[in-house]
Design a protein around this motif. Structure first.
Motif, PDB file in Angstrom:
ATOM      1  N   VAL A 169      21.887  11.203 -22.397  1.00  0.00           N
ATOM      2  CA  VAL A 169      20.545  10.842 -21.917  1.00  0.00           C
ATOM      3  C   VAL A 169      19.876   9.766 -22.778  1.00  0.00           C
ATOM      4  O   VAL A 169      18.825   9.247 -22.414  1.00  0.00           O
ATOM      5  CB  VAL A 169      19.587  12.047 -21.822  1.00  0.00           C
ATOM      6  CG1 VAL A 169      19.891  12.875 -20.605  1.00  0.00           C
ATOM      7  CG2 VAL A 169      19.600  12.872 -23.085  1.00  0.00           C
ATOM      8  N   ASN A 170      20.495   9.452 -23.926  1.00  0.00           N
ATOM      9  CA  ASN A 170      19.919   8.375 -24.731  1.00  0.00           C
ATOM     10  C   ASN A 170      20.280   7.004 -24.190  1.00  0.00           C
ATOM     11  O   ASN A 170      19.724   5.996 -24.622  1.00  0.00           O
ATOM     12  CB  ASN A 170      20.373   8.499 -26.181  1.00  0.00           C
ATOM     13  CG  ASN A 170      19.835   9.779 -26.791  1.00  0.00           C
ATOM     14  OD1 ASN A 170      18.672  10.124 -26.584  1.00  0.00           O
ATOM     15  ND2 ASN A 170      20.692  10.512 -27.487  1.00  0.00           N
ATOM     16  N   ILE A 171      21.236   6.965 -23.269  1.00  0.00           N
ATOM     17  CA  ILE A 171      21.535   5.701 -22.589  1.00  0.00           C
ATOM     18  C   ILE A 171      20.674   5.639 -21.335  1.00  0.00           C
ATOM     19  O   ILE A 171      20.877   6.393 -20.388  1.00  0.00           O
ATOM     20  CB  ILE A 171      23.037   5.589 -22.235  1.00  0.00           C
ATOM     21  CG1 ILE A 171      23.878   5.663 -23.513  1.00  0.00           C
ATOM     22  CG2 ILE A 171      23.314   4.308 -21.465  1.00  0.00           C
ATOM     23  CD1 ILE A 171      25.377   5.585 -23.271  1.00  0.00           C
ATOM     24  N   VAL A 172      19.680   4.762 -21.384  1.00  0.00           N
ATOM     25  CA  VAL A 172      18.679   4.703 -20.313  1.00  0.00           C
ATOM     26  C   VAL A 172      18.717   3.309 -19.697  1.00  0.00           C
ATOM     27  O   VAL A 172      18.938   2.323 -20.392  1.00  0.00           O
ATOM     28  CB  VAL A 172      17.263   4.952 -20.882  1.00  0.00           C
ATOM     29  CG1 VAL A 172      16.240   5.076 -19.770  1.00  0.00           C
ATOM     30  CG2 VAL A 172      17.261   6.212 -21.743  1.00  0.00           C
ATOM     31  N   ALA A 173      18.508   3.245 -18.383  1.00  0.00           N
ATOM     32  CA  ALA A 173      18.478   1.932 -17.725  1.00  0.00           C
ATOM     33  C   ALA A 173      17.419   1.918 -16.640  1.00  0.00           C
ATOM     34  O   ALA A 173      17.072   2.958 -16.073  1.00  0.00           O
ATOM     35  CB  ALA A 173      19.846   1.623 -17.112  1.00  0.00           C
ATOM     36  N   SER A 174      16.899   0.724 -16.367  1.00  0.00           N
ATOM     37  CA  SER A 174      16.082   0.551 -15.175  1.00  0.00           C
ATOM     38  C   SER A 174      17.027   0.451 -13.993  1.00  0.00           C
ATOM     39  O   SER A 174      18.241   0.309 -14.175  1.00  0.00           O
ATOM     40  CB  SER A 174      15.269  -0.734 -15.290  1.00  0.00           C
ATOM     41  OG  SER A 174      16.147  -1.847 -15.194  1.00  0.00           O
ATOM     42  N   SER A 175      16.492   0.510 -12.790  1.00  0.00           N
ATOM     43  CA  SER A 175      17.398   0.477 -11.638  1.00  0.00           C
ATOM     44  C   SER A 175      18.113  -0.869 -11.542  1.00  0.00           C
ATOM     45  O   SER A 175      19.283  -0.927 -11.161  1.00  0.00           O
ATOM     46  CB  SER A 175      16.656   0.803 -10.353  1.00  0.00           C
ATOM     47  OG  SER A 175      15.688  -0.151 -10.080  1.00  0.00           O
ATOM     48  N   ASP A 191      19.175  20.186 -15.309  1.00  0.00           N
ATOM     49  CA  ASP A 191      18.011  19.625 -15.990  1.00  0.00           C
ATOM     50  C   ASP A 191      18.448  18.608 -17.046  1.00  0.00           C
ATOM     51  O   ASP A 191      18.052  18.662 -18.199  1.00  0.00           O
ATOM     52  CB  ASP A 191      17.168  20.744 -16.599  1.00  0.00           C
ATOM     53  CG  ASP A 191      15.805  20.227 -17.032  1.00  0.00           C
ATOM     54  OD1 ASP A 191      15.457  19.097 -16.654  1.00  0.00           O
ATOM     55  OD2 ASP A 191      15.102  20.966 -17.760  1.00  0.00           O
ATOM     56  N   SER A 192      19.293  17.674 -16.607  1.00  0.00           N
ATOM     57  CA  SER A 192      19.719  16.541 -17.437  1.00  0.00           C
ATOM     58  C   SER A 192      20.380  16.961 -18.742  1.00  0.00           C
ATOM     59  O   SER A 192      20.177  16.331 -19.777  1.00  0.00           O
ATOM     60  CB  SER A 192      18.537  15.608 -17.742  1.00  0.00           C
ATOM     61  OG  SER A 192      17.834  15.298 -16.576  1.00  0.00           O
TER      62      SER A 192
END
Ligand code: PLP
Length: 535
Positions: A9-15, A347-348
Motif C-alpha cells: 500500500v506504500n506504492i500509490v498512484a493517481s489513475s 481492507d487493503s
C-alpha cells in the motif's frame, strides 16, 4: 481517488499514472480502497434519466478522478461513437429479454467482443494521461508507450483495433498458438496499423500472461525502455483503465430494467458473468460498492473450474490440467483480477495479499482466511458448466427462448439454471408482471452478461442447433449458415475478414519472447529516430 498496489500500500498512484504503468513496480495491481469507493456511492434514482455516456462520465469522475471533465468528454466521445458502435453508439450495451431473464448484450463493438467496451476507450485514457503527466521523473514528456497484451482470443483483437495507429503507442499481442479459435486468429493476424504486431506463443494463455508480467518486472528491459524514452504498459484487465469502463454497463443495465418497468428502483438483482480473468465480474462488484442494488454476482466457469472451487471452499489451486474448451476466452487457471477482490475485501491488507500471491507462485495454491471467505460468499456464488451442458444451453436458448447465444454466454446460461435449482425455482409471485414482490420475497431478476457475438463461434454453435452437415463449409460458410437459421445479422467486421490479408505469422517459444520484445524496443526507437531525422 488514490490507487494502491495490491501487494504494497506504500506504492500509490493517481489513475493517470496507473493507466500508463499498467502494473505496479512490485507486480501488484493498482486498486482503490474499499471504503474510498463506498464513500462515493451513487444514488440510482439520480441516474434514471441519464444516457450510457452520462453514467460513464459520473463513474469515471469518481474512479479516474485526475481526469478533467474535458478529458473525460474527449475519451468518451472518442470511444462510444458511430464509427465504433454503429447503431449502438448511444446504448453501447442494451439489455434484452431471454425467457424470464435478461441478456446484457456487450458485443456490439468493432470486434464483436465485450472487451471492445473498455478497449475502445483505453487508448484515449492512455494518450491523454501520457500527454498530461510525466511518470518518468525527467521532464521529457511524450514518452512512447509500448503495450504488451496477453490474450485468450478476444482481448487481442479488441486491443489491436483500439490502438491501431494511435499516435505514440505501439502494441504487441501474444496469443497461445492452439488456444484461440480460427476466427479469432484470423481477426488478429489480419490487423491493420503500422504500430501493431502479433505473436503466437507455443504455450497456453497462462504462459502468455506470465510472460507479460515477467517482462514488466524485468530490470534489463525496463532500463532499455528508459534509455529509449519508452514506457511499457498493458491493455490487459490488470490495467485499471480496462476495469473501470466495465463498471458502467452494470449500472446502465440496472437503470434500463427500472426504466422499462421490469423491476422497481431499489430491487436487488443478480448478474451471471462468464468468467475467465475475473475482470468483468470484479467490475460488477465495484458497481455494487458504488450503490447498484446487486444481490449476487454469479461467477460462471467452464470446465476450467478453479474459481468455482475457490469461491465455494476458499482454496485457490491451480495445480490441475488446463482444458481446451469451446469457450476458449475462459480457459484460464490464474485469474489475475481476483487479487483485486482480495485486496478490496481484506481492507487493503497488502501484506496478506502479498503472502497469498507468493504462495500461489511457489506452490500454485493458497487458502484465504474464514473471514475473507465469508465476505466472498456474501457477494458471490459460483458454478461451472461442462462442455455438454454448454451445448445444451445453446440448444435450449435457441429452441425455448428463440435467442442465439455464443459459447461463453451459454456457460453463464447453464450456470444460472444451476443457481436456480440450488436456490429454489422462481416462485409464482416473481413472474414478470408482479413487480412489487420481485426482489423482496423471492428470487431477484437476473441479467446474463453476453460477452461475444455467436458469429465468432459459429463452428461450435451450429451442431447444437441443427443436424445439417457443416463439415463442407469453411468458417464463413458457417457464419452464413448460422445467419440462415437465425436471421440475425452477421457483424460487418467479421464478414470483412474474408478479404483481408494475413499480416502476421510469427510463432515463438516462451523463451524467445523476451528477445523479441527487446529487439522490438530497439527497432521502434530506431524507426522513430529515422522519422524525426535524428540519425
Ligand atoms: C474475456 C472473455 C471472458 C472472460 O472475461 P474476464 O473479464 O476475463 O473474466 C468471457 N467471455 C468472452 C467472450 C471473453 O472474451
Amino acid at each position: 481517488m488514490k490507487l494502491y498496489s495490491t501487494r504494497n500500500v506504500n506504492i500509490v498512484a493517481s489513475s493517470k499514472e496507473a493507466i500508463i504503468k499498467g502494473l505496479a513496480e512490485d507486480g501488484g495491481l493498482f486498486t482503490p480502497n474499499f471504503f474510498d469507493i463506498q464513500d462515493k456511492k451513487l444514488k440510482i434514482e439520480d441516474l434514471l434519466k441519464l444516457s450510457y455516456k452520462d453514467i460513464a462520465k459520473k463513474v469515471f469522475s469518481i474512479l479516474l478522478s485526475d481526469f478533467s471533465e474535458e478529458e473525460l468528454d474527449k475519451a468518451i466521445n472518442g470511444a462510444y461513437n458511430k464509427e465504433n458502435f454503429g447503431p449502438y453508439s448511444e446504448t453501447v450495451a442494451p439489455t434484452t429479454e431471454i425467457g424470464e431473464d435478461f441478456l446484457l448484450e456487450l458485443y456490439h463493438g468493432p470486434t464483436s467482443a465485450f472487451k471492445d467496451v473498455a478497449l475502445t476507450i483505453l487508448p484515449h485514457f492512455l494518450t491523454i494521461a501520457n500527454n498530461t503527466i510525466d511518470t518518468s521523473g525527467n521532464k521529457n514528456q511524450n514518452h512512447k508507450v509500448y503495450i504488451l497484451t496477453a490474450t485468450s482470443g478476444d482481448t487481442g483483437k479488441a486491443a489491436l483495433s483500439g490502438f491501431r495507429d494511435v499516435d505514440g503507442t505501439f502494441i504487441t499481442v501474444f496469443y497461445p498458438t492452439d488456444g484461440v479459435s480460427d476466427i479469432q486468429k484470423l481477426q488478429m493476424n489480419t490487423s491493420l496499423g503500422d504500430n501493431v504486431s502479433v505473436v503466437a506463443i507455443k504455450g497456453d494463455f497462462d504462459d502468455c500472461q506470465r510472460l507479460v508480467k515477467e517482462i514488466y518486472t524485468d530490470k534489463t528491459i525496463k532500463n532499455l525502455a528508459d534509455e529509449n524514452s519508452m514506457i511499457m504498459s498493458s491493455a490487459n484487465s490488470i490495467n485499471i483503465g480496462r476495469l473501470v469502463p466495465q463498471i458502467i454497463y452494470y449500472i446502465y443495465s440496472y437503470v434500463n430494467l427500472v426504466n422499462n418497468k421490469k423491476i422497481s428502483c431499489g430491487d436487488k438483482i443478480n448478474f451471471v458473468v462468464p468468467t475467465g480473468n475475473f475482470g468483468n465480474i470484479l467490475a460488477g462488484f465495484i458497481a455494487k460498492l458504488l450503490g447498484t442494488p446487486i444481490h449476487k454476482l454469479i461467477c460462471a466457469s467452464n470446465k476450467n473450474n478453479v474459481l468455482t472451487d475457490f469461491i465455494n471452499t476458499g482454496v485457490y489451486d491451480r495445480n490441475r490440467p488446463l482444458y481446451k474448451t469451446i469457450s476458449p476466452s475462459m480457459d484460464i487457471l490464474v485469474s489475475s483480477n481476483l487479487e483485486r477482490l482480495l485486496f478490496l475485501l481484506s481492507d487493503s491488507d497488502s501484506d496478506y495479499i502479498k503472502s497469498l500471491m507468493n504462495e500461489l507462485k511457489e506452490k500454485g495454491r493458497y487458502k484465504v482466511n474464514d473471514k475473507l471467505l465469508s465476505q466472498i460468499k456474501e457477494n458471490f456464488e459460483a458454478f461451472y458448466a461442462s462442455e455438454n451442458e454448454c451445448r445444451e444451453a445453446i440448444k435450449e436458448a435457441f429452441e425455448k427462448d428463440h435467442r442465439i447465444i455464443d459459447t461463453h454466454t451459454a456457460i453463464a446460461y447453464s450456470c444460472l439454471k444451476k443457481y436456480k435449482n440450488k436456490n429454489g425455482t422462481l416462485c409464482e409471485l416473481t413472474r414478470r408482471g408482479d413487480l412489487t414482490r420481485r426482489g423482496e420475497l423471492c428470487e431477484p431478476a437476473t441479467v446474463i452478461l453476453s460477452t461475444a457475438s455467436p458469429y465468432k463461434f459459429a463452428k461450435f454453435i451450429l451442431p447444437c442447433i441443427t443436424c445439417d452437415p457443416i463439415d463442407n463449409l469453411d468458417d464463413f460458410g458457417k457464419m452464413y449458415k448460422l445467419h440462415d437459421l437465425t436471421g440475425e445479422p452477421i457483424p460487418e467486421n467479421l464478414l470483412k475478414l474474408k478479404d483481408m490479408k494475413i499480416r502476421f505469422d510469427t510463432t515463438l517459444s516462451y523463451n524467445d519472447c523476451k528477445k523479441y520484445v527487446t529487439d522490438k524496443i530497439k527497432s521502434i526507437s530506431l524507426e522513430q529516430s529515422l522519422k524525426k531525422g535524428q540519425l
